[in-house]
Enzyme design. Sequence first.
Site, PDB file in Angstrom:
ATOM      1  N   MET A 193      24.582   8.260   1.760  1.00  0.00           N
ATOM      2  CA  MET A 193      24.486   9.519   2.494  1.00  0.00           C
ATOM      3  C   MET A 193      24.719   9.288   3.991  1.00  0.00           C
ATOM      4  SD  MET A 193      24.300  12.638   1.774  1.00  0.00           S
ATOM      5  CE  MET A 193      23.359  13.274   0.399  1.00  0.00           C
ATOM      6  N   GLU A 252       0.808  -1.228   0.000  1.00  0.00           N
ATOM      7  CA  GLU A 252       0.000   0.000   0.000  1.00  0.00           C
ATOM      8  C   GLU A 252       0.840   1.277   0.000  1.00  0.00           C
ATOM      9  OE1 GLU A 252      -0.579  -2.660   1.823  1.00  0.00           O
ATOM     10  OE2 GLU A 252      -2.681  -3.224   1.637  1.00  0.00           O
ATOM     11  N   LYS A 278     -17.567  -0.814   5.790  1.00  0.00           N
ATOM     12  CA  LYS A 278     -18.082  -1.756   4.793  1.00  0.00           C
ATOM     13  C   LYS A 278     -19.601  -1.653   4.637  1.00  0.00           C
ATOM     14  CE  LYS A 278     -17.154  -6.445   3.202  1.00  0.00           C
ATOM     15  NZ  LYS A 278     -16.565  -7.751   3.534  1.00  0.00           N
ATOM     16  N   PHE A 304     -11.510  -7.516  13.641  1.00  0.00           N
ATOM     17  CA  PHE A 304     -10.422  -7.977  12.775  1.00  0.00           C
ATOM     18  C   PHE A 304     -10.096  -6.906  11.731  1.00  0.00           C
ATOM     19  CE2 PHE A 304      -9.048 -10.264   8.873  1.00  0.00           C
ATOM     20  CZ  PHE A 304      -7.807 -10.651   9.340  1.00  0.00           C
ATOM     21  N   GLN A 305      -8.824  -6.605  11.595  1.00  0.00           N
ATOM     22  CA  GLN A 305      -8.324  -5.571  10.676  1.00  0.00           C
ATOM     23  C   GLN A 305      -8.948  -4.202  10.934  1.00  0.00           C
ATOM     24  OE1 GLN A 305      -8.276  -7.159   6.592  1.00  0.00           O
ATOM     25  NE2 GLN A 305      -6.213  -7.902   7.016  1.00  0.00           N
TER      26      GLN A 305
END
Lengths: 586, 183
Positions: free
Chosen positions: A484, A53, A165, A115-116
């Site tokens: 760097m 993502e 949802k 969940f999630q």
Amino acid sequence: MAINYNSGAEAVIKALVENGVEVIFGYPGGAVLPLYDALFENKNIKHILVRHEQAAVHAAEGYARSTGKVGCVLVTSGPGATNAITGLTDALMDSIPIICLSGQVPTHLIGTDAFQEADTTGISRPCTKHNYLVKDANKLCEIIHKSFVIASSGRPGPVLIDLPKDIQLANVKYVNKVSKIEKHNNVNISNIDKDLIHKVATLLLQAERPIIYGGGGVVNSGPYASKLLTELVNILDCPVTLTLMGLGCVPNTNKNFLGMLGMHGTYEANLAMHNCDVMLNVGARFDDRVTGRLNAFAPNSKKIHIDVDKSSINKVVSVDYGIVGDCKEVLSALIHEVKKLHNQKSIKSKTKWWSQINQWKEKDSLGFKQIGNNIKPQQAIKSLYEKTKNFDTYITTEVGQHQMWAAQYFGFSKPNRWMTSGGLGTMGYGLPSSVGVQIAHPKSLVIDISGEASFLMNMQELSTIVQYKLPVKIFILNNEWMGMVRQWQELNHGSRYSESYTASLPDFVKLAESFGIEGLRVDNINNLETTIDQMIKIKGPVIADIRVEKEENCFPMIPSGAAHNEMILSSDDNHNDTSNEGLALV
Amino acid sequence: MSVYQKNEVEEVETSRTLSLIVDNQPGTLARVIGLFSGRGYNIESLTVTEIDKMRNLSRISLVTRGTSMTIEQIKSQLLRIVPVHIVRDLTLEGQFIKSELALVKLVVKGANRVEALRVAETFRARTLDVTLSSFIFELTGKPSKLDAFIDLMRSLGDTEISRTGVSAISRGNKTETKLLDQI
């Protein structure tokens, strides 16, 4: 007439289309299944499946920066949303317009540690320009339309919309976009103070040692703003320098362009900033990479600052004249006034100023010696530029030495051609960003100038590149170090190279082959140009493993805590020990 | 270094009272508070309640402290928050009224009970609750008046304090009606 009812998910997609979205970068999951169902076989929006993502947001950033449009992202709840956070912060820091749709557990489960489930609006609040949790399906369409206005107006930025949802499944009456332009953040752009413009124009005309310093705000204002900036530079015949974010606003070939300024900017740009009597800042924000030590920043100058965001004015540097407004509108008013005044009195002669600047130029601060067979990274970028400058080229980068070398040695003649993570400094930005750029410009030559360490951070996107047959060229300056970090350890920490060696690197050619794409390797300067030619010639994606001089440092450099006039030009320069204050700076 | 000193002289910090009109919706207060903690500004007092049901607007009265450059920064940053519509600097605008309410529970026995009532009367505090060993007083007014009252109560016995924080409004006949209509 039948009332137009949709599922929430269908309404979302419809609203995206109405707002001009053609491409969406995303990754499916449980909480966005209705949205993915609505996207299934949808002909108006092309979905690009990324592999992480974070990469979805960077790809959308690349898309947005190279087109000037809003980039669109779709991720699932919980880990999908938390993975997107780095990308959103990156977009906030660099003022990139992004809409991020995230799934959420159904409203009745919010707060139950389902969940999630994650508190996505809570987590993303400080790293978005604004965010919404849609709890009422009737407000869904309005919120999406509003989000596009917020993301793209004023100082652009990311907007996240959290979509439970059950809202995606609810019956929704589709509401069209209202055509009236809403005012946001109390920025009244069309009201430019004429007196102020007059004063500023007079000041610029009377200046003996003026300098214009442009930034990402000019790019964000659209290509016309860049034209206006160049016009103003030409009328005043004054030196101009650009920030990392602003490269391309004034063509690199313009005779008044001094190169980039700041920590790794050119000697002439930084000294001109230090010694100027009038400084005009157009769409930049006096970032610490640019100013160096603040109390020694352009000490004897009158400062003018044009910015669309009022909070950028007087944030770190107090200025004499602050003009809040969109760059192109302010520049256009300013040019008009300058021309008017110019007819009445002549511009002050700048011969002395230019001869001083030319003296600084003679230092040749970007000079380097390509000796032996080892490839100097600077030479690799220089050759890449020479070989690609006649193509329709877009460059993305990761973060580190290679990024600075790209900024120094690659020339940009147009805005929107240079995609780099400036504010946040996100390693792993370039590869996914190049995905977005190539999707937006399928015919163009898109090159990700990368370092081997940054590349490893998001290299899963090779899979995306292969799936969509994106002919991205990945140009890795491979020195086997986090360059760097290594450079700072050398300068500030007694060459104790703690954990900065990139051990256990893959064979990049074989890695390319494993994805079914071409891999090239070069370690001899004599073969560099043919390798670049070969890379350009190959129709598909390429990983070019450019083995460069391992311990090359990036110069010139303003050491941390130092001022513009305390630059070091090479390793041989006497470098005083960094001050204690400087050691604490990043 | 002498020519470079000008930015190093720290300006004096002053207390400022800001009055904000914001959308009354979830998360607005979190955005305002998050801005202060995220950017390292001070909050000395903060009150928030809905003031316009029709338009769904709340007022946040906020007391902060900083140099004039910091205060300007705070005001501009507040205006970047989408649901923040109006930011007024009451300290800068002129005269204004600042008021606060305190509930003070005092546990006290014997002779000090009379003293407590006498002090309460002097301060024009209302007595809301009485038991044989305690009082609850309610007092409104300037924060400094409340401070003084609470100090006296503390010296008389065990106390429990609840204060609302400052609510503020500008003096005179000017109102925000026109500004609110533009939202």
